[in-house]
Design an enzyme around this catalytic site. Structure first.
Site, PDB file in Angstrom:
ATOM      1  N   LYS A 293       0.856  -1.186   0.000  1.00  0.00           N
ATOM      2  CA  LYS A 293       0.000   0.000   0.000  1.00  0.00           C
ATOM      3  C   LYS A 293       0.890   1.233   0.000  1.00  0.00           C
ATOM      4  O   LYS A 293       1.703   1.441   0.903  1.00  0.00           O
ATOM      5  CB  LYS A 293      -0.892  -0.008   1.241  1.00  0.00           C
ATOM      6  CG  LYS A 293      -1.730   1.256   1.354  1.00  0.00           C
ATOM      7  CD  LYS A 293      -2.766   1.160   2.462  1.00  0.00           C
ATOM      8  CE  LYS A 293      -3.522   2.469   2.591  1.00  0.00           C
ATOM      9  NZ  LYS A 293      -4.532   2.433   3.642  1.00  0.00           N
TER      10      LYS A 293
ATOM     11  N   LYS B  22      -2.206  -1.538  -3.837  1.00  0.00           N
ATOM     12  CA  LYS B  22      -3.053  -0.349  -3.784  1.00  0.00           C
ATOM     13  C   LYS B  22      -2.212   0.911  -3.925  1.00  0.00           C
ATOM     14  O   LYS B  22      -1.194   1.005  -3.256  1.00  0.00           O
ATOM     15  CB  LYS B  22      -3.777  -0.358  -2.433  1.00  0.00           C
ATOM     16  CG  LYS B  22      -4.613   0.850  -2.170  1.00  0.00           C
ATOM     17  CD  LYS B  22      -5.266   0.744  -0.814  1.00  0.00           C
ATOM     18  CE  LYS B  22      -5.975   2.049  -0.552  1.00  0.00           C
ATOM     19  NZ  LYS B  22      -6.219   2.292   0.821  1.00  0.00           N
TER      20      LYS B  22
HETATM   21  C1  PBG Z   1      -7.468   3.376   5.560  1.00  0.00           C
HETATM   22  C2  PBG Z   1      -7.720   3.269   4.103  1.00  0.00           C
HETATM   23  C3  PBG Z   1      -7.534   4.228   3.091  1.00  0.00           C
HETATM   24  C4  PBG Z   1      -8.053   3.688   1.918  1.00  0.00           C
HETATM   25  C5  PBG Z   1      -8.484   2.408   2.231  1.00  0.00           C
HETATM   26  N1  PBG Z   1      -8.252   2.160   3.575  1.00  0.00           N
HETATM   27  C6  PBG Z   1      -7.042   5.623   3.165  1.00  0.00           C
HETATM   28  C7  PBG Z   1      -5.683   5.960   3.574  1.00  0.00           C
HETATM   29  O1  PBG Z   1      -4.798   5.119   3.740  1.00  0.00           O
HETATM   30  O2  PBG Z   1      -5.501   7.159   3.794  1.00  0.00           O
HETATM   31  C8  PBG Z   1      -8.124   4.391   0.596  1.00  0.00           C
HETATM   32  C9  PBG Z   1      -9.161   3.896  -0.349  1.00  0.00           C
HETATM   33  C10 PBG Z   1      -9.467   4.808  -1.486  1.00  0.00           C
HETATM   34  O3  PBG Z   1      -8.792   5.834  -1.718  1.00  0.00           O
HETATM   35  O4  PBG Z   1     -10.428   4.498  -2.189  1.00  0.00           O
HETATM   36  N2  PBG Z   1      -6.162   3.385   5.950  1.00  0.00           N
END
Ligand code: PBG
Length: 326
Positions: free
Chosen positions: A195, A248
């Site tokens: 991520k 992601k």
């Molecule tokens: C929580 C999380 C996030 C997303 C999914 N889980 C945001 C982040 O890390 O700030 C993002 C999903 C999206 O942008 O559609 N940590």
């Protein structure tokens, strides 16, 4: 040997011919639909940066879930917006937390639907970070206990799968251990393993109300410049017991997805995130692109790159379009 013996166009001559040699297919079961639960009743708050996405109170969530099921989508992932935020994100692991309530209601009404939950603290903490903060630092090890507690409470409420998205080191192991200790050996963990600290999460933070109140997430999420590091993250999460690995965001990281598929023979998910969705919606609303064709092409690109499962806000539309195409 080349032209004229070989003619690549021979197999492109008709729709039927193209169909029988097609290498990749997008189906409804590839799609997981993200949904946002909020306290209250009859609440259906639109999100300007994400047209078509709403914060939904549990009653509305049930109505929306009925649509999801009717369209043939087989899985959802839930995010929660708590009533109050605090330093330690206690709303994430309360028995009557918003996710816990939402999961119970959904599983009661739609027992067949696969309900995954996002496990993270950022929606629940007053500072908006994904872990425990002390003196401006996001602490790793004290966060693990809270994440494990959160995951367990989701599973106790009936979640079929937990998906930690915090990027703390060791969280997969901590969650696996607490689930196993409580007899939940069979509950899979989908790890947001690779991520990235991405600018594409902007609109999500509007809907989840989870923007960090100071600094950014670069001390825990990955540097967009790195690819080898993603392979190490994945290897470690697999060692700790992850069942599905996620990359992601999606579109800007298709190379990571393909590399992960080649290097690890594992079920792979990708998150087609909020910023990717917002860009498509914005261009489509101006009439600059053909939304249906663009969305289906984007989702197919993720499959081609190696994804087995795609988390996407386009899921409901895509299901309709796939149905129409037959
Ligand atoms: C929580 C999380 C996030 C997303 C999914 N889980 C945001 C982040 O890390 O700030 C993002 C999903 C999206 O942008 O559609 N940590």
């Amino acid at each position: 040997m080349g032209y004229p013996i070989n003619r690549m166009r021979r197999l492109r001559k008709s729709p039927r011919l193209r169909e029988i040699v097609r290498e990749n297919h997008l189906t409804k079961s590839d799609l997981m639909y993200p949904m946002f639960a909020i306290y209250g009743s009859n609440v259906r708050n639109p999100v300007p940066s994400m047209p078509g996405v709403f914060q939904l109170s549990v009653d509305e969530l049930l109505r929306e879930t009925a649509k999801v099921v009717e369209k043939g989508i087989q899985s959802i992932i839930l995010f929660g917006i708590p009533e109050e935020k605090d330093e330690l994100g206690t709303g994430a692991y309360r028995e009557d937390g918003i996710i816990q309530l939402a999961v119970r209601a959904i599983k009661k009404n739609f027992p067949e639907l696969i309900v995954a939950t996002d496990v993270c603290l950022c929606e629940y903490t007053s500072h908006g970070h994904c872990g425990v903060v002390e003196e401006g630092q996001v602490l790793n090890d004290p966060t693990l206990e809270l994440l494990a507690k959160t995951a367990l409470s989701h599973v106790e409420a009936g979640a079929d799968m937990v998906a930690p998205s915090d990027m703390m080191d060791g969280r997969i192991g901590a969650i696996r251990q607490i689930l196993d200790t409580h007899g939940y050996h069979d509950i899979p963990i989908m790890s947001y393993a690779a991520k990235y600290a991405s600018a594409f999460y902007g609109p999500f933070r509007d809907v989840a109300e989870s923007a960090p109140q100071f600094g950014d997430r670069s001390s825990y999420q990955m540097d967009p410049a790195n690819s080898n590091e993603a392979m190490r993250e994945i290897a470690l999460d697999l060692e700790e017991g992850a069942d599905i690995i996620m990359v992601k965001p999606g579109l800007p990281y298709l190379d990571i997805l393909r590399r992960a598929k080649n290097e690890f023979n594992i079920p792979l998910a990708v998150y087609n995130v909020s910023g990717e969705y917002a860009m498509v919606k914005a261009a489509a609303s101006k009439g600059w692109i053909d939304e249906q064709r663009v969305v289906l092409e984007l989702l197919l690109s993720m499959k081609r790159a190696g994804a087995d499962l795609i988390l996407t806000y386009h899921a409901l539309d895509a299901a309709d379009w796939l149905e129409e195409r037959g």
